[in-house]
Motif scaffolding. Structure first.
Motif, PDB file in Angstrom:
ATOM      1  N   ASP A   1      77.450  -2.918  88.241  1.00  0.00           N
ATOM      2  CA  ASP A   1      77.364  -1.945  87.156  1.00  0.00           C
ATOM      3  C   ASP A   1      76.419  -2.449  86.073  1.00  0.00           C
ATOM      4  O   ASP A   1      75.792  -3.507  86.223  1.00  0.00           O
ATOM      5  CB  ASP A   1      78.751  -1.608  86.599  1.00  0.00           C
ATOM      6  N   LYS A   2      76.308  -1.699  84.982  1.00  0.00           N
ATOM      7  CA  LYS A   2      75.362  -2.047  83.915  1.00  0.00           C
ATOM      8  C   LYS A   2      75.698  -3.366  83.240  1.00  0.00           C
ATOM      9  O   LYS A   2      74.846  -3.999  82.637  1.00  0.00           O
ATOM     10  CB  LYS A   2      75.265  -0.933  82.875  1.00  0.00           C
TER      11      LYS A   2
ATOM     12  N   LEU B   1      72.838   7.380  89.336  1.00  0.00           N
ATOM     13  CA  LEU B   1      73.610   6.152  89.124  1.00  0.00           C
ATOM     14  C   LEU B   1      72.709   5.021  88.629  1.00  0.00           C
ATOM     15  O   LEU B   1      73.065   4.277  87.714  1.00  0.00           O
ATOM     16  CB  LEU B   1      74.326   5.726  90.405  1.00  0.00           C
ATOM     17  N   LYS B   2      71.535   4.912  89.218  1.00  0.00           N
ATOM     18  CA  LYS B   2      70.588   3.867  88.800  1.00  0.00           C
ATOM     19  C   LYS B   2      70.167   4.062  87.346  1.00  0.00           C
ATOM     20  O   LYS B   2      70.030   3.091  86.598  1.00  0.00           O
ATOM     21  CB  LYS B   2      69.375   3.852  89.719  1.00  0.00           C
TER      22      LYS B   2
ATOM     23  N   GLY C   1      72.427   2.492  84.995  1.00  0.00           N
ATOM     24  CA  GLY C   1      72.471   1.036  85.001  1.00  0.00           C
ATOM     25  C   GLY C   1      73.064   0.396  86.237  1.00  0.00           C
ATOM     26  O   GLY C   1      73.204  -0.828  86.302  1.00  0.00           O
ATOM     27  N   TYR C   2      73.426   1.198  87.228  1.00  0.00           N
ATOM     28  CA  TYR C   2      73.969   0.635  88.462  1.00  0.00           C
ATOM     29  C   TYR C   2      72.846   0.061  89.314  1.00  0.00           C
ATOM     30  O   TYR C   2      71.752   0.632  89.393  1.00  0.00           O
ATOM     31  CB  TYR C   2      74.706   1.699  89.287  1.00  0.00           C
ATOM     32  N   ASP C   3      73.116  -1.073  89.948  1.00  0.00           N
ATOM     33  CA  ASP C   3      72.227  -1.677  90.929  1.00  0.00           C
ATOM     34  C   ASP C   3      72.936  -1.526  92.269  1.00  0.00           C
ATOM     35  O   ASP C   3      73.960  -2.175  92.522  1.00  0.00           O
ATOM     36  CB  ASP C   3      71.996  -3.152  90.585  1.00  0.00           C
ATOM     37  N   ILE C   4      72.432  -0.633  93.121  1.00  0.00           N
ATOM     38  CA  ILE C   4      73.104  -0.287  94.365  1.00  0.00           C
ATOM     39  C   ILE C   4      72.595  -1.172  95.495  1.00  0.00           C
ATOM     40  O   ILE C   4      71.421  -1.131  95.846  1.00  0.00           O
ATOM     41  CB  ILE C   4      72.890   1.203  94.713  1.00  0.00           C
ATOM     42  N   LYS C   5      73.501  -1.964  96.062  1.00  0.00           N
ATOM     43  CA  LYS C   5      73.170  -2.814  97.200  1.00  0.00           C
ATOM     44  C   LYS C   5      73.311  -2.014  98.495  1.00  0.00           C
ATOM     45  O   LYS C   5      72.504  -2.134  99.398  1.00  0.00           O
ATOM     46  CB  LYS C   5      74.081  -4.035  97.222  1.00  0.00           C
TER      47      LYS C   5
END
Length: 89
Positions: free
Chosen positions: A64-65, A40-41, A44-48
């Motif tokens: 998301d991206k 996912l990263k 482009g995902y930034d996972i909190k």
């Protein structure tokens, strides 16, 4: 008065806000959590926050991206999105 109270209780019921059911597959068939997040990263995902739900989903909170805030439930076997909420800014 009782009707109002009953309607209020039904509206606040956990079933009203229940997570989706993502899979009934054995957990041995699920994708590795770390690899799943890394994939996912790379998209482009930034996972909190990442968690496994009681309804057998991988759930993320983050961005998301396009930097939109997201909450997404994934099928942990296929990796497909089962349900998502995107907050446009």
């Amino acid at each position: 008065m009782r009707t109002l109270l009953l309607l209020g209780l039904v509206a606040a019921s956990p079933l009203t806000f229940a997570d989706p059911q993502c899979t009934t597959a054995d957990k041995a068939t699920w994708q590795d959590q770390t690899k799943f997040q890394d994939n996912l990263k790379s998209q482009g995902y930034d996972i909190k926050k990442f968690k496994v739900t009681s309804t057998n989903c991988y759930e993320i909170y983050g961005w998301d991206k396009d930097k939109r805030k997201v909450e997404i439930y994934f099928d942990p076997v296929s990796g497909n999105i089962v349900e998502q909420e995107v907050e446009d800014e």
